[in-house]
Scaffold this motif. Structure first.
Motif, PDB file in Angstrom:
ATOM      1  N   HIS A  36      24.643  45.408  47.871  1.00 14.92           N
ATOM      2  CA  HIS A  36      25.108  44.193  48.122  1.00 14.92           C
ATOM      3  C   HIS A  36      23.851  42.915  49.140  1.00 14.92           C
ATOM      4  CE1 HIS A  36      28.693  41.610  48.224  1.00 14.92           C
ATOM      5  NE2 HIS A  36      28.755  41.678  49.009  1.00 14.92           N
ATOM      6  N   VAL A  37      23.117  42.546  48.366  1.00 14.89           N
ATOM      7  CA  VAL A  37      21.537  41.914  48.987  1.00 14.89           C
ATOM      8  C   VAL A  37      23.229  40.343  49.287  1.00 14.89           C
ATOM      9  CG1 VAL A  37      19.870  42.812  47.832  1.00 14.89           C
ATOM     10  CG2 VAL A  37      21.126  41.137  46.368  1.00 14.89           C
TER      11      VAL A  37
ATOM     12  N   GLU B 108      21.322  46.894  42.265  1.00 12.95           N
ATOM     13  CA  GLU B 108      21.220  46.075  43.450  1.00 12.95           C
ATOM     14  C   GLU B 108      22.795  44.958  42.915  1.00 12.95           C
ATOM     15  OE1 GLU B 108      19.810  40.875  43.089  1.00 12.95           O
ATOM     16  OE2 GLU B 108      18.274  42.203  43.945  1.00 12.95           O
ATOM     17  N   ARG B 109      23.468  44.093  43.356  1.00 13.52           N
ATOM     18  CA  ARG B 109      24.441  43.679  43.013  1.00 13.52           C
ATOM     19  C   ARG B 109      25.107  42.528  43.945  1.00 13.52           C
ATOM     20  NH1 ARG B 109      29.451  46.932  40.470  1.00 13.52           N
ATOM     21  NH2 ARG B 109      27.819  46.891  38.869  1.00 13.52           N
ATOM     22  N   GLY B 110      24.729  41.502  44.536  1.00 16.55           N
ATOM     23  CA  GLY B 110      24.575  40.440  45.274  1.00 16.55           C
ATOM     24  C   GLY B 110      25.494  39.963  45.313  1.00 16.55           C
ATOM     25  N   GLU B 111      25.744  39.142  46.258  1.00 18.80           N
ATOM     26  CA  GLU B 111      27.222  38.358  46.723  1.00 18.80           C
ATOM     27  C   GLU B 111      27.370  37.348  45.377  1.00 18.80           C
ATOM     28  OE1 GLU B 111      26.490  36.087  50.097  1.00 18.80           O
ATOM     29  OE2 GLU B 111      26.384  38.346  51.182  1.00 18.80           O
ATOM     30  N   SER B 112      26.567  36.895  44.736  1.00  9.86           N
ATOM     31  CA  SER B 112      26.992  36.327  43.993  1.00  9.86           C
ATOM     32  C   SER B 112      27.558  36.947  42.722  1.00  9.86           C
ATOM     33  CB  SER B 112      25.142  36.011  43.305  1.00  9.86           C
ATOM     34  OG  SER B 112      24.726  36.568  42.783  1.00  9.86           O
ATOM     35  N   PHE B 113      27.381  38.212  42.220  1.00 10.17           N
ATOM     36  CA  PHE B 113      28.010  38.747  41.911  1.00 10.17           C
ATOM     37  C   PHE B 113      28.715  38.445  41.575  1.00 10.17           C
ATOM     38  CE2 PHE B 113      29.945  42.367  39.978  1.00 10.17           C
ATOM     39  CZ  PHE B 113      29.461  42.772  38.401  1.00 10.17           C
ATOM     40  N   TYR B 114      30.006  38.620  42.623  1.00 12.42           N
ATOM     41  CA  TYR B 114      31.652  38.212  43.057  1.00 12.42           C
ATOM     42  C   TYR B 114      31.666  36.983  43.386  1.00 12.42           C
ATOM     43  CZ  TYR B 114      30.397  43.077  44.422  1.00 12.42           C
ATOM     44  OH  TYR B 114      30.421  43.523  44.928  1.00 12.42           O
TER      45      TYR B 114
END
Length: 672
Positions: free
Chosen positions: A249-250, A344-350
């Motif tokens: 969760h980058v 990788e699934r960072g804050e942008s994904f949400y």
């Protein structure tokens, strides 16, 4: 003056009385908690309450008798266990004694079944310690029966089982259990016929959130614990057969990207046509931050870049992706060295999912206005704090992102279990997150959630680990230092004279990365720990160096007897593991605990249990090896006799140790 003195005395007396009342209340609360845990009632409490409690207990017992009678009418045998894998002895004993206690004490509701590992082989390998608690429950029912009588009654109802060699009652009511050697032999022999397999269990979909560095910033020592602990948790759960989703969760979204994009546009205006050669992202970040703090026009432009990025303008999205790609490459160098696997699934994904979450929370009436903010309470007690879901300027927060994250993991990923591996400082945040998720009905009792906190890494001065200049230690520098120290250690032992260059490099990496990982995992993660290369690289005690060397030595025994893997497999088909000597049986019993040690770790997600276990294997093997010859040589060094049963025991030890190493992320080598 006298009035003042009387007033002071009066209030002093009142304060003393209040303190006494508080102390009494604390004592009563503690007593109630203990009574609830042990299912007993304190005779000093209100007599009416005691009568009600006793009557309620009696009614529960009558109901239990009826339920048990109904169950017996449709009783079916338990499903047969998989004989191709090592069985969990503690679990089997819990089932055996559960049935025995139910038969011996049919009038007890939900009787306690307590199975523990024995401390002294003279008094059994395991113990059933239920009798004392059951005697206490009988006391509440008005029946006087001693714990020892309860133990004997249980003993009479224990059905014969292949695990149990013999039973005995000791002391006030401990039931000692001795494990059958024939069962132990069959159980351990599965490592040759089918390999070291995981114990049986229900398979779950598990999301593990760990590592989580920030884009445009270097990974530092603060990321070390989350990365190492999270990786080992994933390895354990995957070995147990679970479907594990490893999430990184980058931090790849937020206002800092405005200044980075603005600086990128100035420094590399042709970034859309030509990939910018950003070799040092940390310096790039510091340059942009300096401009942001000192240049008002740049700051305004940075804010406008954020707005355009959040509206997904293609040119700004491209700039953001370029910056993220540079960071990813730097992160991957670390992950490759430590053998870490992540998605990788960072804050942008949400980002779009946050819009949905806020809308649902507003429609559900969960949000409250608070000085321009919109907040959500997980638990409205005096000490609690709310989540800020929408800021006064309309923006979203880390709280909003995490609410969207947990919703996605439950609804889209269909997670049965979610694990967050972060520092202990975030404990309150996750407590509120879970409360909010439960309040909305998103998180139910069917889903397990764990925050896995850990203490900070300290330097040898017992202060937060820093460089001499006071900066945070870069993780890549730490790994380089580890490699240098490991090589020095190997050369000190003259290993460079007997190993080939390739073998020396493998040993160097095994020791360097292994000691960094093991030093972290072998400490209780809830505590701080002192980072010391000198202690890590010691070849005595519970260290990676000692264990890796012990493994290499164990593997060399079969080689001394000229047994390769094929010969060992042939040996396992024609010979049995030797269990005649007491040290052979002692070592075997330690190896047989492998399944239960893994299950123990799944309860609290503390990897130090497994470290203690593998260290116990190594030290118990030393006892065995000092007392039992495996290979005999004559004066000229030629092999004259090989004990095949002991060779098999050494190989079984090596296989169980290797699997433990694999879960802990250590890579043993055949020669060191």
């Amino acid at each position: 003056m006298s009035v003042t003195t009387e007033t002071v005395n009066f209030y002093n007396k009142e304060a003393t009385n209040a303190e006494e009342q508080i102390a009494l209340l604390k004592q009563q609360i503690l007593q109630l908690q203990q009574n609830i845990k042990s299912k007993t009632v304190d005779a000093s409490l209100d007599p009416d309450l005691q009568t009600l409690f006793t009557e309620n207990t009696k009614l529960k017992h009558r109901l239990t008798i009826l339920q048990r009678a109904i169950s017996n009418l449709s009783h079916s045998s338990p499903a047969p266990r998989d004989s191709t894998r090592m069985q969990n002895i503690q679990e089997i004993l819990a089932e055996v004694f559960s049935q025995a206690i139910a038969s011996a004490c049919p009038d007890i509701t939900d009787p306690p079944v307590v199975i523990t590992l024995g401390n002294n082989p003279k008094f059994g390998d395991y113990q059933c310690n239920s009798a004392m608690q059951i005697a206490n429950i009988y006391k509440q029912l008005g029946k006087k029966i001693t714990p020892r009588d309860v133990a004997n009654k249980i003993l009479e109802n224990v059905a014969p089982h292949e695990v149990i060699e013999k039973l005995g009652v000791a002391g006030p009511g401990f039931i000692n259990v001795y494990v059958s050697k024939s069962f132990g032999l069959r159980n351990l022999s599965t490592v040759f016929s089918h390999g070291v397999r995981a114990p049986e269990g229900t398979k779950s979909r598990i999301v593990v959130d760990f590592s989580s560095p920030n884009i445009a910033k270097e990974m530092h020592v603060g990321h070390l614990r989350s990365t190492i602990i999270g990786e080992s948790i994933c390895r354990l759960l995957e070995f147990l057969g679970h479907d594990v989703l490893r999430i990184n969760h980058v931090g790849d979204w937020g206002t800092q990207f405005g200044m980075l994009i603005a600086h990128l546009q100035d420094k590399f205006p042709d970034y859309l046509e030509r990939s910018p050669p950003i070799s040092d992202l940390q310096s790039f970040y510091k340059e942009s931050k300096k401009r942001f703090d000192e240049d008002e026009d740049f700051k305004k432009r940075a804010y406008s870049c954020v707005v355009k990025l959040q509206s997904f303008d293609p040119d700004y999205t491209k700039a953001w992706q370029l910056i993220c790609d540079v960071s990813r490459k730097e992160f991957q160098v670390i992950y490759d060295r430590l053998d870490i696997k992540l998605i990788e699934r960072g804050e942008s994904f949400y980002q779009t999912r946050m819009l949905e979450v806020v809308k649902e929370l507003e429609e559900g009436g969960y949000l409250e206005e608070d000085e321009g903010r919109k907040v959500m309470w997980g638990d409205k007690t005096a000490s609690s704090i709310p989540f800020t879901v929408v800021k006064s300027d309309g923006g979203y927060t880390y709280d909003t992102s995490d609410l969207a994250t947990i919703k996605q993991r439950i609804q889209e990923e269909k997670a049965d279990w979610i694990i967050y591996v972060t520092d202990a400082g975030q404990a309150t945040h996750f407590q509120i997150l879970f409360q909010c998720a439960r309040r909305t009905g998103l998180l139910t009792d069917k889903i397990r959630v764990d925050h896995v906190p850990f203490g900070v890494v300290l330097g040898e001065d017992k202060k937060k680990f820093k460089t001499r200049s006071g900066d945070t230690v870069r993780l890549i520098d730490l790994l380089e230092e580890g490699l240098k120290r490991a090589l020095d250690k190997l050369k000190e032992k003259n290993r460079d004279e007997v190993l080939s260059p390739e073998e020396l490099q493998r040993a160097q990496e095994s020791v360097a990365y292994g000691c960094i990982k093991y030093s972290d995992l072998s400490h209780n993660r809830n505590h701080e720990y002192v980072f010391s290369f000198d202690k890590m690289l010691e070849d005595k005690g519970n260290t990676a160096v000692y264990l890796l060397y012990a493994y290499t030595r164990i593997k060399s025994i079969a080689r001394t007897a000229n047994f390769d893997e094929a010969k060992i497999e042939e040996l396992a088909n024609n010979h049995s593991i030797s269990l005649d000597h007491e040290k052979e049986w002692k070592l075997t019993k330690v190896l047989l605990r492998f399944p239960e040690e893994l299950i123990k770790v799944t309860k609290d997600l503390c990897l130090h249990h497994l470290c203690e276990y593998v260290y116990e294997i190594a030290t118990t093997f030393t006892e065995f090896y000092d007392s039992c010859y495996c290979v005999e040589k004559d004066s000229s060094g030629d092999v004259v006799k090989v004990n095949h049963g002991r060779i098999l025991l050494t190989e079984a030890t090596a296989r169980v140790m290797k699997k433990c190493f694999d879960i802990l992320g250590l890579k043993p080598v055949s020669r060191m």
